[in-house]
Scaffold this motif. Structure first.
Motif, mmCIF file in Angstrom:
data_model
loop_
_atom_site.group_PDB
_atom_site.id
_atom_site.type_symbol
_atom_site.label_atom_id
_atom_site.label_comp_id
_atom_site.label_asym_id
_atom_site.label_seq_id
_atom_site.Cartn_x
_atom_site.Cartn_y
_atom_site.Cartn_z
ATOM 1 N N SER A 25 -6.181 15.720 -29.341
ATOM 2 C CA SER A 25 -5.364 14.504 -29.256
ATOM 3 C C SER A 25 -4.008 14.772 -28.601
ATOM 4 N N VAL A 26 -3.504 16.004 -28.719
ATOM 5 C CA VAL A 26 -2.206 16.315 -28.129
ATOM 6 C C VAL A 26 -2.323 16.877 -26.711
ATOM 7 N N MET A 27 -3.513 17.365 -26.351
ATOM 8 C CA MET A 27 -3.664 17.976 -25.021
ATOM 9 C C MET A 27 -3.533 16.946 -23.902
ATOM 10 N N PHE A 28 -4.229 15.806 -24.053
ATOM 11 C CA PHE A 28 -4.110 14.772 -23.024
ATOM 12 C C PHE A 28 -2.964 13.853 -23.415
ATOM 13 N N SER A 29 -1.769 14.267 -23.042
ATOM 14 C CA SER A 29 -0.564 13.537 -23.401
ATOM 15 C C SER A 29 -0.124 12.654 -22.236
ATOM 16 N N PRO A 30 0.866 11.775 -22.445
ATOM 17 C CA PRO A 30 1.393 10.999 -21.316
ATOM 18 C C PRO A 30 1.895 11.864 -20.170
ATOM 19 N N THR A 31 2.288 13.090 -20.468
ATOM 20 C CA THR A 31 2.735 13.994 -19.410
ATOM 21 C C THR A 31 1.590 14.321 -18.448
ATOM 22 N N ILE A 32 0.414 14.501 -18.974
ATOM 23 C CA ILE A 32 -0.744 14.774 -18.114
ATOM 24 C C ILE A 32 -1.035 13.565 -17.231
ATOM 25 N N MET A 33 -0.900 12.367 -17.784
ATOM 26 C CA MET A 33 -1.109 11.161 -16.978
ATOM 27 C C MET A 33 -0.052 11.060 -15.882
ATOM 28 N N LEU A 34 1.163 11.469 -16.209
ATOM 29 C CA LEU A 34 2.231 11.475 -15.208
ATOM 30 C C LEU A 34 1.914 12.455 -14.085
ATOM 31 N N LEU A 35 1.338 13.587 -14.434
ATOM 32 C CA LEU A 35 0.952 14.582 -13.433
ATOM 33 C C LEU A 35 -0.132 14.026 -12.504
ATOM 34 N N ILE A 36 -1.121 13.327 -13.063
ATOM 35 C CA ILE A 36 -2.187 12.735 -12.253
ATOM 36 C C ILE A 36 -1.617 11.630 -11.358
ATOM 37 N N GLY A 37 -0.666 10.858 -11.885
ATOM 38 C CA GLY A 37 -0.016 9.844 -11.058
ATOM 39 C C GLY A 37 0.732 10.460 -9.890
ATOM 40 N N GLY A 38 1.364 11.595 -10.132
ATOM 41 C CA GLY A 38 2.039 12.296 -9.047
ATOM 42 C C GLY A 38 1.069 12.780 -7.981
ATOM 43 N N PHE A 39 -0.095 13.283 -8.412
ATOM 44 C CA PHE A 39 -1.121 13.692 -7.448
ATOM 45 C C PHE A 39 -1.592 12.500 -6.613
ATOM 46 N N THR A 40 -1.704 11.340 -7.248
ATOM 47 C CA THR A 40 -2.161 10.144 -6.535
ATOM 48 C C THR A 40 -1.167 9.741 -5.457
ATOM 49 N N ILE A 41 0.110 9.731 -5.799
ATOM 50 C CA ILE A 41 1.138 9.381 -4.812
ATOM 51 C C ILE A 41 1.135 10.379 -3.661
#
Length: 869
Positions: free
Chosen positions: A485-501
């Motif tokens: 539950s702690v591994m996939f944090s909002p920080t990981i989503m932020l990282l994926i968003g950065g890859f998308t941009i």
């Protein structure tokens, strides 16, 4: 894919020498560019007023290149006309044969007509084989796959019958039956018109005009499932040679199927030849206009290429009509006038021909990639730099021991010893300490891939039961839910968003457009060009990662490097400057590198983007400027070997206007970054920056700016690396190990004030990040910084975490210190010589690292205090 590769793997192999010489023309463009630049420099020294006229007048260069294109165009036209004439002649003969056979009907005067066929014209089958087909085995032999992938056999020798009549026996339709994985051929005599067997004597007599009564011939014993069914002795009147199910009709259809398919493949290949060469002219003229800064493309393409015979509209229409006529002929002879089925069959044959005859190399390359054998040059480089190994004999073979394997074995031994040695009083804490040491050794030595170590952490945390919640040790089931539950944090989503941009900016070419327009203003002075490229590399690293940014910049500087005089110091200076600036760019924005996201994740409360930019941008700008001065003093790039001033070619911006797609990408990126900057103000509505990161993902993938393949190419190893770091940090916190470390750290920093702690911590982080991955350094050191800051008077955990995150990006003293350095170390000139050596990194990278660290601990520290950290 580059056009040179596309041409190589789509061309007809036998015609390769008759395609446009794209690579040679491309090389000639760079030679003309260098000659033009040298003439400009020479003239500017002798007559400065004449230099502008030479730069503007490119008629001579255009004429030279146009003459080369004329030669290529003449070659292509001559080849096309010869091929077109030959293929049209073959097609006309094929049409006459079809008409002649159709006129003869089902029962010609002679059972076997004489055709002007070679061995390759023999009947073949591809799944439409008749159950009544047979193969004569007396003189047949196995053949390789034909154009459609079918098996064929050679024909028996043709007997001469009579003095004036010569006829060649047409083989019965070929059919191979797969019976229990064996190929069984059935030898059955021809079927007579009456439905019975016709002996060889009957065939010869009939061919000579004699009347012989049918004589039944013994038939071989055939399995019931494969028994031949003869046709009706009195077929319906509407049956034709193209619809009858007799053996003879089937043989004829198989023969013409082979002929028509061959013609279809030949004409479609000729059509592809025209299209590829037209693309080649368009691409090479575009390259010429870009490099020489001319306007030859439209003039030559519309004035000469499109008026040449192979590229005129009339020629293209004629070849399309011919292909359609071939499809109609195939439908008439094979598919009972079903055009759709005919097109499907012919396209299948065309694809098979491409796979088996033209793209053998391409298939091998794809197979190597699928087996993980790609990147041969990089693999060879790794093997060449690998340490020597020791081969130990074992009962099951020789075991090869390398440095990495020895390190892995040593790490496992240390892990087992720590698990069974009560170093720390509490069992959960002691086990977590063993996991921490084990992961640190593997991360530091890279004995196994970094992301594999990260993925192993949650397994060890769960199986060893190190998680404690409210003074209660969780069982494996509860620990699993907790750690995942702690591994996939909002920080990981932020990282994926950065890859998308980053992917959207790169795919739509926005990064190149912006970069070239900025660099076009840098002029021709080496020192200014160096500073401009360093600034661009730093800025690009903020948004498209410090992995892609230096690669982009190295692509842009290739024309400059080609025009430099031999032995120029500007080349290594520029390459190293881009690498160092890209490292500094890794600290400039929250999404520019994983260590920044790990630092933000550890801050309570989290830092918003505006606060990060307030500190990071001035720090990065100051570091870039000071490192620029260092490189100028070290390399003196403005001089040549003989002491003359070096003049560079100007960078020209792209002339292509922004498209609707590019405006859309810019709009989404600006909106997303703006929302990230004001996230604290809208937290009530969006919850976290990770939720905002979903906006570019939805916007770009739903509008087809990005595809599924782009999503697959994200740096997922970095994502899992960050997830493993978050899991380890949480385990250290929840196992009680952090409290134990707090006691030790408090004793070490006892009596030191805040700034002394900042200097000490900065030095430790710099040393660690120089020798191991920047991301791993942040994973290991951010929790320590948080604990040290929390126990200082006034609570300065966020400040020390911020310092740690920024300093992690400054470790760049070695060729292996970060992705930009690794990319720079592999850059080579046209002769295969590397621009940089290890001494370049030690001589300039180490001082640059110290300078950047000092800037963070001084300028950065002051700005952090100013914003209230």
């Amino acid at each position: 894919m580059k056009f040179s590769n596309s041409l190589k793997f789509n061309a007809v192999a036998d015609w390769w020498d008759d395609y446009i010489s794209y690579s040679a023309l491309k090389k000639r463009i760079y030679e003309l560019s260098q000659q033009q630049h040298e003439q400009l420099i020479k003239t500017s020294q002798d007559d400065p007023e004449r230099a502008a006229l030479i730069e503007a007048d490119r008629t001579t260069t255009d004429d030279v290149f146009a003459a080369l294109l004329d030669g290529e165009l003449d070659k292509i036209c001559a080849f096309y006309e010869a091929q077109e004439k030959e293929l049209n002649k073959e097609l006309e003969e094929l049409v006459r044969q079809v008409e002649r056979k159709e006129a003869e009907g089902l029962y010609p005067d002679a059972p076997f007509e004489d055709y002007e066929d070679s061995e390759d014209d023999e009947a073949y089958s591809d799944g439409m084989t008749s159950p009544t087909s047979t193969r004569r085995r007396s003189t047949s032999r196995r053949r390789p796959l034909g154009a459609g992938g079918e098996l064929s056999s050679t024909k028996p020798d043709t007997p001469t019958v009579g003095q004036q009549q010569h006829s060649r026996r047409l083989s019965n339709a070929d059919q191979e039956f797969d019976l229990e994985a064996s190929l069984i051929s059935l030898d059955v005599p021809p079927v007579s018109r009456a439905g019975g067997s016709m002996s060889r004597q009957q065939s010869r007599a009939r061919a000579q005009g004699n009347s012989i009564e049918p004589v039944s011939a013994p038939r071989p014993k055939i399995p019931q499932a494969l028994r031949i069914v003869t046709t009706d002795p009195n077929p319906p009147a509407q049956e034709t040679i193209w619809t009858s199910k007799s053996n003879y009709a089937w043989d004829i259809r198989m023969l013409f199927k082979r002929k028509i398919t061959t013609q279809y493949i030949a004409f479609t290949s000729l059509k592809s030849y025209v299209e590829l060469n037209y693309s080649g002219f368009r691409k090479i003229l575009k390259k010429y206009d870009k490099v020489i800064e001319s306007q030859l493309k439209d003039r030559y393409l519309h004035g000469k290429v499109e008026n040449a015979h192979p590229f005129t509209r009339a020629t293209k229409k004629r070849i399309n009509d011919t292909i359609n006529n071939i499809v109609a002929l195939y439908a008439k002879c094979i598919t009972n006038d079903d055009i759709t089925t005919a097109q499907k069959h012919l396209r299948i044959h065309q694809r098979e021909q491409v796979v088996w005859e033209r793209d053998t190399v391409w298939r091998q390359m794809i197979g190597q990639e699928r087996r993980g054998e790609g990147n041969g040059d990089m693999k060879a480089l790794q093997e060449s730099t690998e340490e020597s190994h020791v081969a130990l004999p074992t009962p099951v073979g020789r075991f090869r021991i390398t440095r990495r394997k020895m390190t892995l074995i040593a790490a496992i031994i240390v892990f087992i010893i720590l698990l069974n040695t009560p170093t720390i009083e509490r069992e959960e804490t002691n086990r977590c300490f063993a996991i921490l040491v084990f992961a640190t050794i593997l991360w530091a030595t890279e004995a196994i891939p970094l992301f594999v170590t990260s993925m192993m952490i949650p397994m060890l945390v769960v199986c060893l039961r190190v998680i404690i919640v409210k003074d209660k040790r969780l069982n494996t089931k509860a620990a699993t839910k907790f750690i995942f539950s702690v591994m996939f944090s909002p920080t990981i989503m932020l990282l994926i968003g950065g890859f998308t941009i980053a992917s959207a900016l790169s795919k739509t070419n926005i990064d190149r457009v912006i970069v070239t327009r900025v660099l076009s203003m840098s002029g021709t002075r080496p020192s200014v060009v160096l500073l401009a490229f360093m600034g661009v590399a730093c800025f690009a690293s903020m948004w498209i990662s410090n992995v892609a940014a230096p690669t982009l910049c190295y692509t842009l500087i290739k024309p400059i490097l080609r025009s430099l005089p031999p032995g120029s110091k500007f080349a290594p200076c520029l390459i190293l400057g881009i690498a160092l600036a890209a490292n500094i760019g890794g600290q400039s924005s929250p999404i520019s590198s994983p260590q920044n996201l790990i630092a933000i994740e550890a801050m309570k409360p989290r830092l918003d983007w505006a606060e990060w930019f307030t500190v990071a941008i001035p720090v990065s700008a100051t570091s870039i400027f000071l490192i620029w001065l260092l490189l100028l003093a070290s390399y003196r790039p403005g001089k040549t070997i003989d002491g003359q001033d070096l003049v560079l070619r100007p960078i020209r911006p792209t002339r292509e206007p922004f498209t609707v797609k590019q405006y859309w990408v810019c709009f989404v990126c600006i909106v997303t970054i703006g929302l990230w900057c004001v996230e604290h103000a809208i937290e009530e509505y969006v919850g976290d920056m990770g939720v905002i990161a979903i906006i570019p993902i939805v916007a770009f993938f739903s509008t087809s700016v990005l595809k599924k393949a782009d999503f697959d190419q994200f740096l997922w190893t970095v994502v899992f690396l960050a997830m493993g770091g978050i899991a380890l940090g949480k385990a250290v916190s929840q196992s009680g190990l952090l409290e134990t470390m707090d006691i030790v750290i408090r004793n070490l920093v006892g009596g030191l004030d805040l700034y002394e702690v900042v200097l000490s911590l900065s030095l430790i982080v710099l040393v660690v990040s120089t020798f191991i991955s920047h991301t791993i350094a942040s994973v290991l050191l951010v929790p320590i910084a948080a604990e040290v800051g929390k126990n200082l008077p006034g609570g300065h955990a966020r400040l020390l975490i911020f310092i740690t995150g920024l300093v992690c990006s400054t470790g760049m003293g070695m060729p292996v210190s970060g992705f930009p350095n690794q990319t720079a170390a592999t850059q080579e000139d046209d002769m295969g010589q590397r621009y940089l050596s290890n001494m370049d990194f030690l001589k300039n990278g180490v001082p640059a690292s110290i300078i950047a660290t000092v800037v963070v601990s001084t300028v950065g520290y002051g700005l952090m205090k100013m914003i209230g950290l």
